[in-house]
Design a protein around this motif. Structure first.
Motif: not given
Length: 413
Positions: A257-261, A267-273, A287-296, A405-412
């Motif tokens: 699972v990839r998460l952005t906010t 920044k992209v946060f990674h986790g799993e179902l 269906v309700r689903v839950q994933a866990s992510l690292d948040n160091k 690019k498949e995953n462009p990261q535009p700079a501010d």
């Protein structure tokens, strides 16, 4: 009438008569000649104007014909464009949704027993460990009760020892021993209850986490269940979301699972179902689903809104072109394919752009998938589409072509 006085006057009168008679005789003749002359003059002028107009038409016609022949012989210069090859790519398949972050453990710490706050041992927003003391309440009354209970325990223990000694000597009955033993255990239980009350008036952190805003002050009388402070354990952190029931066969535990906010930009946060609810919501059919992510770094907080990509295990093979190669129109989307054509007159081979209508698929970064209309290996115009016309000659120059690019990261900026 006056008569002439001399020969000279007579001569003048004679000449005047002759002149008058002459003009009276020639007047009609002169008038007729003048009218004919005017008709001839008008005809001559009309013929002259007509001849000049015909001459002008002839000259302009020859000029127009010369321009037409010149346009047929001349050709527009080729348009300079950038081009790229249609390639086959493997794109990951994902399910896009939104979710809400939730703490792995989260609670509002409350008072177990009523009492007055005597000491606050935490700071708002601090990190605490399990068992750290947060608040102490007034326990003077409980301490006094505990001393009395401990005295009762000592007395009951002495009575029990005496009865036990007499019972061993067969002097005391079994019922007396049982009564003394019961009184001792009751006294011990009473003392333990008071100790438990004293311990509960020392409020401790039930688990490690981050504290929130302090909700009490020293001297406040707390009632049972009054809130003291929020405590949240956010590393790792959960995210809860829903998926339509049609996607249920596609998901399984352990999927990435990839998460952005927008609260944590770029920044992209990674986790799993980790959890799939065993029931479907009968109202939403999801269906309700839950994933866990690292948040160091503790940048994710409970209650945040987030965008999610659930990455499916199987990749999708597509034909991809840059998004700048697409010419969008209401009558259909198209691309310009660069083709080699031979000039029938000169025999030379030149490159021309041929418009090809296509059916578009999904987008990924700077690329667009083409479901129909082109083949792998075709060369399409990637930049400069707006200035290309169907069948126009082109020249490829990729020096100024941007990097796609498949995953462009535009700079501010």
């Amino acid at each position: 009438m006056a008569f002439p006085n001399s020969l000279l006057d007579f001569t003048r009168i004679h000449q005047s008569v002759i002149y008058t008679s002459h003009h009276l005789a020639l007047g009609p003749v002169l008038y007729c000649s003048r009218e004919g002359f005017m008709k001839k003059f008008v005809i001559a002028i009309s013929v002259g104007v007509l001849l000049v107009a015909l001459a002008i038409v002839a000259v302009k016609g020859s000029q127009i014909m010369a321009l037409i022949k010149m346009g047929e012989s001349n050709q527009m210069p080729p348009t300079i464009i950038s081009a790229t090859e249609v390639v086959s790519q493997e794109w990951e398949q994902s399910l896009k949704t939104v979710g809400t972050l939730e703490a792995v453990q989260g609670v509002v710490v409350t008072a177990d027993l009523p009492g007055r706050v005597t000491e606050i041992l935490f700071k708002a927003g601090a990190e605490v460990r399990a068992g750290d003391v947060l608040v102490r309440q007034d326990i003077t009354s409980e301490k006094a009760q505990l001393r009395a209970a401990e005295a009762s325990v000592a007395l009951a223990k002495s009575n029990l020892d005496r009865v036990d000694a007499l019972y061993n000597k067969k002097v005391s009955s079994k019922s007396e021993f049982d009564a003394a033993d019961a009184r001792y255990k009751e006294a011990v239980a009473q003392a333990d209850n008071i100790r438990s009350m004293i311990d509960k008036k020392t409020v401790k952190a039930p688990f490690a986490g981050r504290l929130g805003i302090r909700l009490i002050n020293v001297g406040r009388d707390l009632g049972t269940g009054d809130a003291i402070v929020s405590l949240q354990a956010v590393d790792p952190i959960y995210v809860n979301f829903s998926l339509p029931q049609r996607d249920l066969p596609k998901i399984s535990l352990g999927l990435k699972v990839r998460l952005t906010t927008d609260a944590v930009a770029n920044k992209v946060f990674h986790g799993e179902l980790t959890t799939i609810n065993p029931e479907i919501d009968p109202v939403t059919r999801s269906v309700r689903v839950q994933a866990s992510l690292d948040n160091k770094d503790l940048s994710l907080l409970p209650g945040m809104y987030a965008k999610l990509d659930v990455v499916l295990p199987e990749a999708n093979k597509v034909l991809a072109v840059p998004a700048t190669a697409i010419s969008y129109a209401t009558y259909g989307d198209s691309v310009f394919v660069v083709a080699q054509e031979k000039d029938e007159e000169s025999g030379e081979t030149k490159q021309v752009a041929r418009q090809q209508f296509v059916r578009l698929g999904q987008r990924l970064g700077d690329f667009v998938a083409i479901e129909a209309g082109v083949s792998e290996g075709d060369t399409v115009v990637s930049t400069g589409v707006f200035k290309v016309r169907n069948g126009a000659p082109v020249v490829i120059n990729n020096e100024a072509q941007p990097e796609f690019k498949e995953n462009p990261q535009p700079a501010d900026s």
